[in-house]
Design an enzyme around this catalytic site. Sequence first.
Site, PDB file in Angstrom:
ATOM      1  N   VAL A 154     -19.024  -9.535 -10.573  1.00 18.37           N
ATOM      2  CA  VAL A 154     -18.429  -9.148 -11.852  1.00 18.37           C
ATOM      3  C   VAL A 154     -17.170  -9.968 -12.056  1.00 18.37           C
ATOM      4  CG1 VAL A 154     -17.307  -7.290 -13.126  1.00 18.37           C
ATOM      5  CG2 VAL A 154     -19.349  -6.808 -11.785  1.00 18.37           C
ATOM      6  N   SER A 181     -14.891 -18.844 -10.572  1.00 21.12           N
ATOM      7  CA  SER A 181     -15.871 -19.281  -9.581  1.00 21.12           C
ATOM      8  C   SER A 181     -15.803 -20.794  -9.410  1.00 21.12           C
ATOM      9  CB  SER A 181     -17.285 -18.892 -10.016  1.00 21.12           C
ATOM     10  OG  SER A 181     -17.464 -17.496  -9.960  1.00 21.12           O
ATOM     11  N   GLU A 196      -8.657  -7.422   4.827  1.00 16.30           N
ATOM     12  CA  GLU A 196      -7.840  -8.480   4.229  1.00 16.30           C
ATOM     13  C   GLU A 196      -7.169  -9.327   5.308  1.00 16.30           C
ATOM     14  OE1 GLU A 196      -5.454  -6.052   1.648  1.00 16.30           O
ATOM     15  OE2 GLU A 196      -7.259  -5.440   0.556  1.00 16.30           O
ATOM     16  N   TYR A 209       0.802  -1.228   0.000  1.00 18.00           N
ATOM     17  CA  TYR A 209       0.000   0.000   0.000  1.00 18.00           C
ATOM     18  C   TYR A 209       0.835   1.278   0.000  1.00 18.00           C
ATOM     19  CZ  TYR A 209      -4.374  -2.544   0.401  1.00 18.00           C
ATOM     20  OH  TYR A 209      -5.454  -3.361   0.148  1.00 18.00           O
TER      21      TYR A 209
END
Length: 393
Positions: A384, A206, A140, A98
């Site tokens: 999505v 998936s 996370e 980050y």
Amino acid sequence: MLSEQSAATVRATLPAVGAAIEQITENFYSRLFTAHPELLRDLFNRGNQASGAQKSALAGSIAAFAGYLVEHPDERPDVMLSRIAHKHASLGVVPEQYPIVHEHLFAAIAEILGEAVTPEVAAAWTEVYWLMANALIAIEKRLYEESGSQEFRDWEVVGRDEETADVVSFRVRPVDGSPVRGFRAGQYVSVGVRLADGARQIRQYSLSGGLGEDVRQFSVKRVQGGTTPDGEVSNHLHANVRVGDVLQLSEPYGDLVLDDVAGRPLLLASAGIGVTPMVAMLASLAADGHDAPVTVVHGDRSPADHALRTDHQAYAAKLTDAAVHFFYERDAEPGSRTGLVDLSGIDVAPGTRAYLCGPLPFMRAVRGQLIEKGVAPADIHYEVFGPDLWIAG
């Protein structure tokens, strides 16, 4: 959550930042990958970078987060953060990355906006960034703790089924024989492969089967056409991976799951390869003895292109109260319909909770039709495949 002074500055500068966000993200990724080429080679989706989809998704998420903080300074958009955090966890993103993003993102902002980035503006947008980053890091961390591992594991391919001309299902088992943790229907795994040029590319698929077993199944649609690297992993899996080969998989992640659905009417709508999480959901509902109405809707090019069609029908048939509606653009068979998915002639029970997966135009159309039928927006959930461009819409 956002300080009063920063909220006022962000509110005043949001239009300018929003107008330039595409340029900012283009500059940001150029800087990031110049300084850290390994991130593009081994972490970021090269296809999404080449097509611009990832840049648009980042732009949308930053603008959406900042806009939400301005309107709700004491809250945070947890649904959006959860979706991003699940994707990050599936990729193995770590806190140390980050500050790297912050460095190059704010260098890009300063270069694109120039003198408009005063110390006050820089401080305000830094606060926005770290509010978002720290929230993601915390989510996370929790996801990694729940999954039991942050590492990819080796899985052996023990089965390969040609579902359609463009879809293959792979069944995999851990190479080390260790126990397989359970997953929730609708979740996905990241699959990592080493390509011919040495890059390690990761894609999410998936889980379409394997509930409660030591074998997991995921289904891959081959992406063809165009000149970008998009589809390089799906084509690699189709062309090169056979029974006995080894793939690297993450633990399951994803927040499109069946929460508090006992006794509730459900609608599961999919199109194309979006069928994969819906089949897993139907299997789970059948196993749990779900007895409230379930409406199953799917759209595809033709019956021959409808992946997992047999499972789709079989699991729905196991439910006590299910209605199945299949739409095909061509070659529709008796009992199915010709054309695109259209809910106008389909009964939707009061209190229905809906789950959508498929191309973005399909989901937008179905969502609009559901709202017209009285389904509450909060009861419409979606997945999505790829960068979430809906955030930007």
